[in-house]
Enzyme design. Structure first.
Site, PDB file in Angstrom:
ATOM      1  N   GLY A  62      41.696  68.718 -35.131  1.00 49.48           N
ATOM      2  CA  GLY A  62      42.269  67.489 -35.514  1.00 49.48           C
ATOM      3  C   GLY A  62      42.075  66.270 -34.614  1.00 49.48           C
ATOM      4  O   GLY A  62      41.853  66.151 -33.397  1.00 49.48           O
ATOM      5  N   ALA A  76      31.649  55.672 -24.797  1.00 46.73           N
ATOM      6  CA  ALA A  76      31.525  56.013 -23.586  1.00 46.73           C
ATOM      7  C   ALA A  76      30.366  57.018 -23.380  1.00 46.73           C
ATOM      8  O   ALA A  76      29.407  56.965 -22.403  1.00 46.73           O
ATOM      9  CB  ALA A  76      32.682  56.596 -22.608  1.00 46.73           C
ATOM     10  N   ARG A 130      26.843  55.033 -24.394  1.00 48.28           N
ATOM     11  CA  ARG A 130      26.684  54.220 -23.280  1.00 48.28           C
ATOM     12  C   ARG A 130      26.156  54.888 -21.794  1.00 48.28           C
ATOM     13  O   ARG A 130      25.004  54.195 -21.491  1.00 48.28           O
ATOM     14  CB  ARG A 130      27.705  53.137 -23.084  1.00 48.28           C
ATOM     15  N   ARG A 176      37.401  71.369 -39.585  1.00 51.21           N
ATOM     16  CA  ARG A 176      37.671  72.610 -38.871  1.00 51.21           C
ATOM     17  C   ARG A 176      36.878  73.579 -39.641  1.00 51.21           C
ATOM     18  O   ARG A 176      37.000  73.633 -40.849  1.00 51.21           O
ATOM     19  CB  ARG A 176      39.260  73.130 -39.174  1.00 51.21           C
ATOM     20  N   ILE A 194      47.066  65.623 -29.461  1.00 50.60           N
ATOM     21  CA  ILE A 194      47.928  64.865 -29.149  1.00 50.60           C
ATOM     22  C   ILE A 194      49.033  66.006 -28.509  1.00 50.60           C
ATOM     23  O   ILE A 194      50.004  65.576 -28.092  1.00 50.60           O
ATOM     24  CB  ILE A 194      48.566  64.411 -30.442  1.00 50.60           C
ATOM     25  N   ASP A 195      48.543  67.299 -28.629  1.00 49.79           N
ATOM     26  CA  ASP A 195      49.477  68.430 -28.155  1.00 49.79           C
ATOM     27  C   ASP A 195      49.914  68.285 -27.001  1.00 49.79           C
ATOM     28  O   ASP A 195      50.905  68.832 -26.478  1.00 49.79           O
ATOM     29  CB  ASP A 195      49.075  69.641 -28.675  1.00 49.79           C
ATOM     30  N   ARG A 208      48.902  60.566 -34.854  1.00 45.58           N
ATOM     31  CA  ARG A 208      47.601  60.737 -34.478  1.00 45.58           C
ATOM     32  C   ARG A 208      46.794  59.692 -34.653  1.00 45.58           C
ATOM     33  O   ARG A 208      45.595  59.436 -34.032  1.00 45.58           O
ATOM     34  CB  ARG A 208      46.933  61.928 -35.295  1.00 45.58           C
TER      35      ARG A 208
END
Ligand code: F6P
Length: 320
Positions: free
Chosen positions: A11, A22, A25, A72, A126-127, A252
């Site tokens: 997800g 990041a 770079r 997935r 996010i969980d 999300r």
């Protein structure tokens, strides 16, 4: 090390683009080429990749989602698929891989590590259920999204003496619901980790309105059930006009919060630096403000992170 690869899997969440940037770079700063794999492990199987430059990641930091896209991938659950994935990465000259995703994605990372690809995993979901990190990437932005939505709801709820049941994501983890309840001043947080009695909640709801309160907000973690089911139970018991809001995938998306942008930068650079030091098969995390590395196998064996008891106590003390 001459070449490393980065992918986002499972997800999506906000901050993934900032983390890819990041990684790119930090890689380029150390003279390493960075390959971006499209659509997670599916892209490894399909050899769907692009060489990333500072131009490729320019303007991406503040965008939600993931420009490398995510998937997935069922093939990664099969042994031939896993072997093919490792062979493809070796064929590309990849000497290190950064996997940005949740626990399912980290499982794939561990398998590739076992097939000889040095891997560092970045917790992104996010969980906030990934152990060995206080925060996963995307959690703070999701919470900000929820808080914005609930603040709006309170305006309309209080204009009509209404009760709102708000459904948050989180799979089996109630972190988003309880943390958002604290942040929004919600009345209840129904989470899978704690039992609750709907009759007691209904009695308390009736009392609130008798006392002159003009709105009530119940946060419900999806692991408990649907907002509609809870709203129906309230209506059946006390006949209250109850509305629902299912926040769903809205949580999300959106531009990452400042916290998530900085966390993404720290995780991304930290992952590359770890690979350069010869560390591999590890997950980077944040513990008491410091970056830490945990053995991936150990992190995965620990299962889901339980909710911080301090957050429970805080919520209870505040009357949630
Ligand atoms: O794990 C992240 C998450 O957003 C969960 O909170 C939710 O249950 C699930 O993914 C939704 O999955 P999908 O995007 O496949 O509908």
């Amino acid at each position: 090390m001459k070449r490393l690869a980065v992918l986002t899997s499972g997800g999506d969440c906000s901050g993934m683009n900032a983390a890819i940037r990041a990684v790119v770079r930090a890689g380029l700063a150390n003279g390493i080429e960075v390959v971006g794999i499209q659509k997670g492990y599916q892209g490894v199987i399909d050899r769907n990749y692009q060489l990333l430059t500072t131009r490729s990641v320019s303007g991406k930091l503040q965008l939600g989602g993931t420009f490398l896209q995510s998937a997935r991938c069922q093939t990664m659950f099969t042994q031939p698929g896993q072997r093919l994935a490792a062979e493809n990465l070796k064929g590309l000259g990849v000497e290190g891989l950064v996997v940005i995703g949740g626990d399912g994605s980290h499982r794939g990372a561990l398998i590739l590590q076992q097939h000889g690809i040095p891997v560092i995993a970045i917790p992104a979901s996010i969980d906030n259920d990934i152990p060995f990190t206080d925060m996963s990437l995307g959690v703070d932005t999701a919470l900000n999204n929820i808080v914005y939505a609930v603040d709006c709801l309170k305006d309309t709820a209080s204009s009509h003496d209404r009760t709102f049941v708000v459904e948050t994501m989180g799979r089996d983890c109630g972190y988003l619901a309880i943390a958002a309840a604290v942040a929004c001043g919600a009345e209840y947080a129904l989470i899978p980790e704690a039992p609750f009695a709907i009759d007691e909640i209904c009695t308390a709801l009736r009392r609130r309105y008798q006392e002159g309160r003009d709105n009530s907000i119940l946060m419900v973690a999806e692991g408990v059930g649907t907002a509609q089911a809870i709203a129906d139970q309230i209506k059946d018991r006390i006949g209250f006009e109850t509305r629902i809001m299912v926040l769903g995938h809205y949580q999300r998306g959106g531009s990452p919060s400042t916290f998530d942008r900085i966390l993404a930068a720290r995780f991304g650079v930290g992952a590359v630096e770890a690979l350069l030091r010869g560390e591999a098969g590890k997950m980077i995390g944040l513990a008491c403000g410091q970056l830490v590395l945990t053995d991936l196998a150990q992190a995965l064996a620990a299962g889901r992170k339980p909710i911080d008891p301090g957050l429970f106590r805080l919520a209870r003390t505040l009357g949630i």
